[in-house]
Design an enzyme around this catalytic site. Structure first.
Site, short mmCIF file in Angstrom:
data_model
loop_
_atom_site.label_atom_id
_atom_site.label_comp_id
_atom_site.label_asym_id
_atom_site.label_seq_id
_atom_site.Cartn_x
_atom_site.Cartn_y
_atom_site.Cartn_z
CB SER A 93 -26.21 -40.49 6.67
OG SER A 93 -25.51 -40.92 5.54
CB ALA A 184 -27.66 -45.19 6.75
CE LYS A 185 -18.80 -42.07 4.32
NZ LYS A 185 -18.05 -43.30 4.44
CG ASN A 186 -24.65 -45.10 11.97
OD1 ASN A 186 -24.70 -44.01 12.53
ND2 ASN A 186 -24.58 -46.23 12.64
CE1 TYR A 190 -17.46 -47.59 6.02
CE2 TYR A 190 -19.29 -46.79 7.35
CZ TYR A 190 -18.54 -46.75 6.19
OH TYR A 190 -18.87 -45.87 5.21
#
Ligand code: PMP
Length: 331
Positions: A93, A184-186, A190
């Site tokens: 990420s 990409a866990k940004n 969300y």
């Protein structure tokens, strides 16, 4: 005289329980452990803050991992599930977001310390985030601020109460790979799915699954999707707008061990409407069986035999049992 009265006024104003003061003295939720790691050190929960003008706040930059720690069956200590995989995804990420890794931080060691300092001895959830806490403009180099914080977390409602979810298939789409990398866990990733969830809840559903730009189903805002059709377990392709979920990977491994046929493939709305069983899975929710997609009713929780087998195997593994310990009859 004037100075004195201003001083008194300020003091009184700070003591009053106004919304402003309450915000300043953020109250720790009961489930949150008292000590967390933030920046360079362990600090009280209320001190883990980032300035409103930081790059994190101005441009929605903060990559993170949600990791569960589980009480182990044999020695009763708590241990993180698939920590290496989570840390590898965090590094990916950061690379995708063009942000540096926090310098000189051994996150595995910090996690051990966090468990020790908070005397954590029950199932809990740990959030590891890397957020730029420096100031600048949209193209500035970022400085990595590491936060590691833990919360007590047992089973969520679905598993705790043996309930299944009613899930909507949203018309909101997961962002196209050309608009934002789904791996990409940004935190920015969300914001859109949250709107889909709120809309679904307002329409009386418990959860939501988003489609991708081509209309194929992808995932839920914070969990991966599986369906079961004619005894085969199916999940959307990672290239269809899906986060490389660690629980998803674990489910595919479990199916292999249990000799249940499982495949990653494109899934349409029609596929999910005609599923026999379906479930969401992810670190936070663990598992949530789906009882209906839109108005299309699937098998009930009690009849969802394959879902139940997978959930059972999962909870053995997270508590430190090897797959070999799962009785032959259940494999
Ligand atoms: N998709 C998204 C968008 C998520 O945020 C999560 C939660 N991390 C998942 C799927 C499930 O991933 P994991 O199993 O690694 O928790």
């Amino acid at each position: 005289m004037m100075i004195e009265s201003t001083h008194v006024q300020e003091k009184t104003a700070l003591d009053e329980p106004t919304a402003k003061n309450q915000r300043r003295q953020a109250k720790r939720p009961d489930a949150a452990y008292a000590i967390c790691f933030h920046g360079e050190d362990f600090v009280p929960w209320a001190d883990a803050t980032i300035h409103v003008n930081s790059l994190a706040m101005r441009y929605a930059l903060s990559v993170f991992e949600g990791i569960r720690i589980y009480r182990q069956k044999h020695d009763l200590v708590v241990r993180a599930f698939r920590l290496e995989e989570h840390l590898a995804r965090l590094r990916n990420s950061l690379r995708l977001m063009r942000m540096p890794e926090p310098e000189g931080k051994d996150i595995a060691h910090i996690l051990d310390e966090l468990i020790r300092l908070n005397e954590i001895d029950e199932d809990s959830y740990v959030r590891v985030s890397v957020s730029p806490d420096n100031f600048g403009d949209i193209a500035s180099q970022t400085r990595a601020c590491l936060t590691v914080a833990a919360t007590r977390m047992g089973r969520k409602r679905w598993l705790a109460e043996g309930q299944s979810m009613r899930v909507a298939v949203s018309c909101w789409q997961r962002s196209h790979e050309l608009a934002f990398p789904s791996a990409a866990k940004n935190i920015s990733n969300y914001a859109g799915p949250r709107l889909a969830l709120l809309e679904a809840r307002e329409s009386g559903f418990d959860g939501v699954v988003l489609t991708n730009h081509e209309g194929f189903v992808s995932e839920s805002p914070t969990s991966a999707l599986f369906i079961v059709k004619d005894g085969v377990v199916l999940t959307p392709l990672l290239t269809d707008g899906v986060l490389p979920s660690i629980t998803r990977a674990a489910v595919l491994e479990i199916c292999e061990t249990l000799d249940i046929e499982a495949r990653e493939q494109r899934l349409s709305r029609t596929d999910v409407y005609l599923a026999d069983e379906a479930f969401l899975c992810g670190t936070g929710v663990e598992f949530a069986p789906i009882g209906a997609f839109g108005g299309h009713v699937l098998k009930s929780w009690k009849e969802a035999r394959i879902t139940a087998q997978i959930i059972d195997a999962y909870f053995r593994i997270v508590r430190g049992e090897s797959m070999k310990e799962i009785p032959e009859a259940e494999r």
